[in-house]
Design a protein around this motif. Structure first.
Motif, PDB file in Angstrom:
ATOM      1  N   LYS A 141      42.168  30.718  12.980  1.00 25.27           N
ATOM      2  CA  LYS A 141      42.000  29.982  11.731  1.00 25.27           C
ATOM      3  C   LYS A 141      40.768  29.079  11.801  1.00 25.27           C
ATOM      4  CE  LYS A 141      46.328  30.917  10.149  1.00 25.27           C
ATOM      5  NZ  LYS A 141      47.106  30.933   8.982  1.00 25.27           N
ATOM      6  N   GLY A 142      40.506  28.386  10.724  1.00 25.09           N
ATOM      7  CA  GLY A 142      39.377  27.464  10.706  1.00 25.09           C
ATOM      8  C   GLY A 142      38.192  28.038   9.942  1.00 25.09           C
ATOM      9  N   VAL A 143      37.079  27.320   9.991  1.00 19.98           N
ATOM     10  CA  VAL A 143      35.875  27.755   9.283  1.00 19.98           C
ATOM     11  C   VAL A 143      35.017  28.555  10.245  1.00 19.98           C
ATOM     12  CG1 VAL A 143      33.888  27.021   7.950  1.00 19.98           C
ATOM     13  CG2 VAL A 143      35.962  25.642   7.939  1.00 19.98           C
ATOM     14  N   HIS A 144      34.747  29.775   9.885  1.00 23.54           N
ATOM     15  CA  HIS A 144      33.919  30.614  10.755  1.00 23.54           C
ATOM     16  C   HIS A 144      32.876  31.302   9.905  1.00 23.54           C
ATOM     17  CE1 HIS A 144      36.704  30.027  14.084  1.00 23.54           C
ATOM     18  NE2 HIS A 144      37.654  30.101  13.164  1.00 23.54           N
ATOM     19  N   ILE A 145      31.652  30.815  10.036  1.00 29.95           N
ATOM     20  CA  ILE A 145      30.573  31.347   9.221  1.00 29.95           C
ATOM     21  C   ILE A 145      29.508  31.902  10.136  1.00 29.95           C
ATOM     22  CG2 ILE A 145      28.745  30.632   7.615  1.00 29.95           C
ATOM     23  CD1 ILE A 145      30.789  28.731   6.392  1.00 29.95           C
ATOM     24  N   SER A 146      28.815  32.904   9.658  1.00 31.69           N
ATOM     25  CA  SER A 146      27.788  33.552  10.468  1.00 31.69           C
ATOM     26  C   SER A 146      26.763  32.547  10.979  1.00 31.69           C
ATOM     27  CB  SER A 146      27.081  34.609   9.628  1.00 31.69           C
ATOM     28  OG  SER A 146      25.878  34.975  10.246  1.00 31.69           O
ATOM     29  N   PHE A 147      26.402  32.685  12.237  1.00 26.50           N
ATOM     30  CA  PHE A 147      25.428  31.789  12.856  1.00 26.50           C
ATOM     31  C   PHE A 147      24.148  31.712  12.035  1.00 26.50           C
ATOM     32  CE2 PHE A 147      21.649  31.567  15.623  1.00 26.50           C
ATOM     33  CZ  PHE A 147      21.807  30.291  16.120  1.00 26.50           C
ATOM     34  N   TRP A 148      23.753  32.843  11.486  1.00 26.76           N
ATOM     35  CA  TRP A 148      22.465  32.887  10.790  1.00 26.76           C
ATOM     36  C   TRP A 148      22.486  32.056   9.522  1.00 26.76           C
ATOM     37  CZ3 TRP A 148      19.136  34.504  14.080  1.00 26.76           C
ATOM     38  CH2 TRP A 148      19.588  35.324  15.124  1.00 26.76           C
ATOM     39  N   LEU A 149      23.668  31.944   8.920  1.00 24.66           N
ATOM     40  CA  LEU A 149      23.787  31.045   7.767  1.00 24.66           C
ATOM     41  C   LEU A 149      23.919  29.600   8.239  1.00 24.66           C
ATOM     42  CD1 LEU A 149      26.197  33.162   5.574  1.00 24.66           C
ATOM     43  CD2 LEU A 149      23.738  32.824   5.290  1.00 24.66           C
ATOM     44  N   VAL A 150      24.585  29.455   9.390  1.00 20.99           N
ATOM     45  CA  VAL A 150      24.809  28.097   9.891  1.00 20.99           C
ATOM     46  C   VAL A 150      23.485  27.434  10.260  1.00 20.99           C
ATOM     47  CG1 VAL A 150      25.747  26.782  11.835  1.00 20.99           C
ATOM     48  CG2 VAL A 150      27.173  28.433  10.632  1.00 20.99           C
ATOM     49  N   ILE A 151      22.561  28.204  10.843  1.00 19.33           N
ATOM     50  CA  ILE A 151      21.300  27.516  11.182  1.00 19.33           C
ATOM     51  C   ILE A 151      20.559  27.081   9.925  1.00 19.33           C
ATOM     52  CG2 ILE A 151      20.871  28.367  13.523  1.00 19.33           C
ATOM     53  CD1 ILE A 151      19.054  30.457  12.412  1.00 19.33           C
TER      54      ILE A 151
END
Lengths: 451, 262, 376
Positions: A141-151
């Motif tokens: 669970k939790g927030v898991h967003i693609s690294f490429w969007l996160v940067i």
């Protein structure tokens, strides 16, 4: 053994081609363009060789350190824009690192789900369960967003933080600016440390830190065929896979190098440099000081934010104790060692300083002790050595090990014009009046109105 | 649009108890060349600093090109067409001559961070144009071919010229020259007069200069204003000023030779 | 204390380049484009900023009163700690302020010099002399320890100036500042070598007892700190005001060139300033150990910054300001840490540095305003 030598030879040959072309190759015209392309290919090939080189270095250059070196090179690139280009001393660069790392922690972990779970009070049940192009399993669970969007998010958050910190402070004199940025750099970790109970909400998980942070998903790149040297790109970068991490961070660095160079040579870069050279003259030539300085902060912060997000994925847990004044100083050391204002110098400085920090001191210390039969732990002298770097560089080589082209060429002019201006006769700095006015505490009249 | 490019009324600047500029009225008609003279410490540069927005006057108002400039940030005043040079040269030493000039084009260029990083065709075009304008300006002031020289490496006279080129890059309506011939030899000073006319006639720029060399002042300006101890003591054509009793007194006390020479 | 509303000297001639770092600090409020034409004539009395200042100050006072009413005994008890800490901050702040006054350098390494003073003093008293308990002899040794720490810190400070800062006196402003940061790290490393990287607990030779005034217990050690600090400050004032070298210091701070022309040996005066500042930091270091019974290598960084905040509060370059600022900051810190209704220790840094930031941004001249005759 022969394999190692082969590796070294290959790397040496590629690097040699690069440097020969760089130093003596044609610069302009069609030939220059061809040389540039060859240089780019050589650079890519040399970088691609680094991991295999590292694996044969017998502990002198572990790949993990190489990855960290590259992250710090990115930080140094960012700080170089603020300190080197615009001439603003920022002693709180750690703030942007922190924002980047926490952005990754919030957006790439199960913390979003924990927030409410730790509360226990049914009134404040907030839980986020978002998955978006991520390597994390749906069951987590939790927030898991693609690294490429996160940067991208980290870049935006850091840039915004840069604007917030910069807006009130950038009008200050350089030394006060340094202190205030330092103050922000000290306040922020404390705020994050103590924000595990804000009216019952756990926003940062306090000293326990946030983790584990998701691994980087390579997405469609996985579908590429096996590449020479680099090999097959994995779907997800596992924590032990320093190879792929290295390529990722180098790619990010490359983007920043490119952006730095373009900005430096453009309208904004000229304005930065003008401010560094003479703020007053710059503003009278129509350069808006505040906005221009804020841009340098924002752009510099982006590197810090992106680096922070990447760092979070390497270490796995974002802990508030990592964000110290020492970090700001290490990055400053890197910029100064390399040469303020020089993009390549910043990278070199970042790599060298970080290597010493993570591997070099222990490695060299071991070698020294082996050779001399002593028991010196060089690591104990880390702080002092960084301090020494700053002092020695400032005293003996302020332009850095790899000075920017301009400072090299203007250097001799320094000698030549030293006696020209009436200003330096007395031995003051560039503008004695400025100092004088400040002391007297009037406005500016004493200074500028010397008729 | 009024005939006056600059209209300063009752400008007063005090520092602590010291009155540096004392209720000075000062007008500059469009397209003219005027001079501000006075003995040392008369408040001329302070007055310049009020015009360029470095100081806010204690009292009084300044209209430039029919717009108020009191309390407006220096860079905005500069962008609106008021450019200046400095008494003690303030170039960007570690930048090339061309770059120095291009800095002053800042308000007129459009490219931002994104277009610079992505090198949009528009941005590249703009940069190319800016560079050629810079080249042209350097030639205009007589130091063509020094584009790639670092400002600090230029000889003194060229640095003064570069300052003018840089100021012209702002596309000013009014150009303030603060002691432009200081440090020049007599020959250079002589050619300077025609240069100021060239700036006015070819570029359509109104010129205001502070100058100590009376030969230059009398030769170049259409109107002269004299300050002493922050107050305006005379105003008129060079002919009138030359014969003005108060001016002669003011100057004979201190720099009488210059007045006599003029 | 000058009221927030007053703008002491800067009635006019405001400089718009406050943000250009070239103007005097008090012109800060003339930031871009505030002075409209409507405001010609009378000097501005109440700007938004000054009103805000009064409001903030009023709130702070109300908060303090609230705290006092909620627990007068605890409040006063905490206040005694605050005064004693404040005295130490004053000693350190003076070093910052004197150096800034004379060469316009924020001497980053000053806090770490204080730390070295504490460590060296503790080593001298505990390890070399071996005094661990309160006794008449021990007090004598303590006095000697203070002198020892003062002398060594003065020497170190002079050496640092001679080796590093002096060569950079005419360099761009960034250079000496970065050098000072580097020096700070070097001194910290020496601290680690002498003291270890973990806090080292030390014994105090001051009496552990206390006496009561009303319901408030006053610890003897706090009284001793104040009793030692006050004469030091008086001595310092005497040196700066009355002695030849003090006059030379003031002259150099006013105008270095003119002093040079008047035949003042500026280099020596600057060395002397560093020696004085170092000596005060050394004394503060020893007293700090006696009160807190521990030494740590990173004490200088934190406490140094807080002391610098004190200097800013009093107006950097202003001697009296540094003392007042030091006491104020000491009191504020102890109230925050211990008194009712405050934020508690875990927010100390945030409170301290917020004060620093707010002061530097809104009132860089300190609470007394910028224009101070008395500068060193």
């Amino acid at each position: 053994m022969s394999h190692e030598i082969l590796m070294l030879l290959r790397f040496g040959a590629i690097a040699g081609v690069f440097f020969v072309l760089f130093k003596f190759g044609p610069k302009t015209g069609a030939q220059g363009r061809v040389a540039k392309v060859i240089m780019a290919i050589a650079a890519v090939a040399a970088i691609a060789c680094v991991p295999s080189l590292a694996s044969t270095s017998a502990g002198a250059l572990p790949l993990g350190t190489v990855v960290l070196c590259s992250v710090y090179a990115l930080f140094a690139l960012g700080l170089n824009i603020v300190v080197g280009f615009a001439g603003l001393l920022d002693l709180g660069y750690v703030a942007f690192f922190l924002f980047g790392a926490y952005t990754a922690a919030f957006l790439m972990s199960d913390f979003g789900y924990q927030v409410s779970a730790r509360q226990g009070s049914s009134k404040h049940q907030f839980s986020f369960d978002i998955h978006f192009f991520t390597a994390a399993l749906d069951t987590i669970k939790g927030v898991h967003i693609s690294f490429w969007l996160v940067i991208i998010a980290a870049a935006l958050v850091a840039a915004f933080a840069g604007l917030l910190i910069g807006a009130p402070t950038l009008r200050l004199k350089s030394d006060y600016l340094a202190l205030v940025t330092l103050g922000f750099g000290e306040i922020l970790p404390e705020v994050f440390r103590n924000s595990d109970n804000v009216y019952g909400f756990n926003l940062t998980n306090g000293t326990k830190g946030i983790g584990p942070v998701d691994q980087i998903s390579m997405g469609y790149l996985h579908n590429l065929p096996k590449l020479p040297i680099v090999g097959k790109i994995p779907q997800t970068i596992t924590s032990a896979d320093n190879h792929t991490k290295f390529y990722v961070i180098v790619a990010i660095c490359a983007v920043f190098v490119y952006a730095s160079l373009k900005l430096r040579d453009g309208r904004l870069g000229r304005a930065w440099m003008a401010i560094r050279e003479d703020e007053l003259a710059a503003s009278l030539m129509g350069v808006p000081l505040m906005r221009t300085k804020l841009w340098s902060y924002a752009v510099g912060a982006v590197a810090g934010g992106v680096g922070g997000a990447f760092y979070a994925t390497i270490v796995g847990t974002v802990n508030v104790d990592s964000f110290t004044f020492a970090f700001s100083i290490i990055v400053l050391c890197a910029v100064i060692l390399g040469g303020m204002g020089n993009v390549w110098g910043a990278i070199a400085g970042g790599v060298v300083i970080t290597w010493f920090d993570y591997t070099g001191l222990t490695f060299l210390g071991g070698k020294v002790n082996q050779g001399l039969g002593t028991h010196i732990n060089l690591k104990d002298y880390e702080f002092g050595l960084f301090g020494l770097v700053l002092v020695v560089m400032m005293l003996f080589r302020p332009q850095g090990l790899i000075p920017a082209t301009r400072s090299k060429q203007v250097k001799r002019a320094d000698m030549k014009t030293a006696n020209d201006g009436d200003e330096d006769l007395i031995g003051f700095g560039s503008d004695p009046r400025v100092v004088e006015e400040d002391r007297l505490g009037y406005g500016m009249e004493v200074g500028v109105d010397h008729e | 649009m009024s005939d006056l490019l600059l209209d300063a009324r009752k400008v007063r600047v005090e520092f602590g108890g010291l009155v540096a500029v004392n209720d000075v009225d000062f007008q500059i008609p469009r397209g003219s060349i005027v001079a501000l003279i006075g003995p040392n410490g008369a408040g001329k540069t302070t007055f310049f600093n009020v015009l360029t927005g470095l100081y806010s006057p204690t009292r009084g108002g300044v209209m430039f090109d029919d717009k108020n400039v009191v309390g407006v940030a220096p860079h905005k005043i500069a962008a609106s067409g008021l450019a200046r040079t400095f008494q003690n040269i303030r170039l960007f030493g570690a930048m090339t001559a061309a770059e120095n000039v291009m800095v002053a084009m800042h308000p007129h260029l459009k490219s931002g961070v994104a277009s610079t990083i992505f090198r949009t065709p528009k941005q590249r075009h703009e940069e190319r144009d800016a560079r050629s304008v810079a080249k042209e300006l350097l030639e205009f002031v007589g130091i063509g071919g020094t584009d790639e020289e670092f400002a600090k490496n230029l000889p003194y006279g060229d640095q003064r010229r570069l300052e003018v080129a840089r100021a012209l890059a702002l596309r000013p309506k009014l150009l303030l020259l603060d002691e432009p011939t200081a440090g020049m030899n007599p020959q250079e000073s002589a050619t300077f007069t025609s240069f100021v006319h060239k700036v006015r006639d070819e570029r359509g720029v109104t010129v205001l200069l502070i100058e100590h060399d009376m030969k230059v002042v009398m030769g170049v300006s259409e109107r002269i204003t004299v300050l002493e101890y922050g107050s305006k003591i005379a105003e008129g054509t060079p002919q009138e000023i030359r014969t003005d009793q108060r001016v002669i007194e003011a100057y004979l006390g201190k720099t009488g030779t210059e007045a006599a020479g003029g | 204390m000058a009221p927030y509303g007053a703008t002491p000297t800067c009635t006019s001639g405001k400089v718009h380049m406050a943000d250009a770092g070239i103007s005097a600090p008090q012109t800060q409020d003339a930031a871009i484009g505030q002075t409209g034409p409507a405001e010609f004539g009378a000097p501005r009395k109440y700007t938004t900023e000054s009103i805000l200042g009064i409001v903030v100050l009023g709130l702070a006072v109300a908060w303090i009163i609230w705290s006092f009413v909620s627990g007068p005994t605890l409040f006063l008890q905490v206040l005694t700690i605050g005064l004693s800490n404040g005295a130490l901050y004053a000693l350190i702040a003076l070093g910052y302020t004197m150096v800034y006054g004379i060469i316009e350098l924020i001497n980053f390494a000053h806090g770490d010099l204080f730390m070295l003073g504490s460590v060296m003093g503790a080593i001298f008293l505990e390890q070399w002399v071996g005094e661990l308990k309160s006794s008449a002899v021990a007090w004598l040794w303590l006095a000697l320890t203070i002198l020892f720490a003062m002398a060594s810190c003065a020497l170190i400070n002079v050496v640092i100036e001679r080796l590093a800062y002096r060569r950079l006196r005419n360099a761009p402003k960034l250079a000496p500042l970065i050098t000072a940061v580097g020096m700070s790290f070097i001194l910290q490393n020496i601290g680690i070598k002498l003291n270890g990287s973990a806090p080292h607990s030390r014994s105090s030779v001051l009496p552990k007892t206390s006496f009561a005034i009303g319901s408030v217990d006053v610890r003897i050690k706090y009284v001793v700190v104040v009793a030692i600090t006050v004469p030091l400050l008086l001595l310092m004032t005497w040196i700066v005001q009355k002695t030849r070298v003090g006059k030379a210091m003031r002259a150099t701070a006013q105008d270095r060139d003119a002093s040079l022309l008047m035949g003042i040996n500026v280099d020596r005066v600057i060395s002397y300033t560093f020696a004085l500042g170092g000596a005060l930091a050394g004394a503060a270091g020893v007293l700090f150990v006696q009160v807190n019974e521990q030494t740590r290598y990173d004490a200088g960084f934190r406490l140094g910054l807080i002391a610098f905040t004190a200097a800013v509060l009093g107006g950097v370059g202003n001697l009296l300001g540094a003392v007042v600022g030091g006491v104020l900051i000491g009191v504020i810190q102890s109230l925050n840490d211990g008194a009712p209704h405050f934020f508690g220790q875990k927010w100390t840094q945030t409170v301290m540095f917020s004060i620093l930031i707010v002061m530097v941004i809104f009132r860089p001249g300190g609470i007394f305003g910028a224009h101070q005759q008395e500068k060193v």
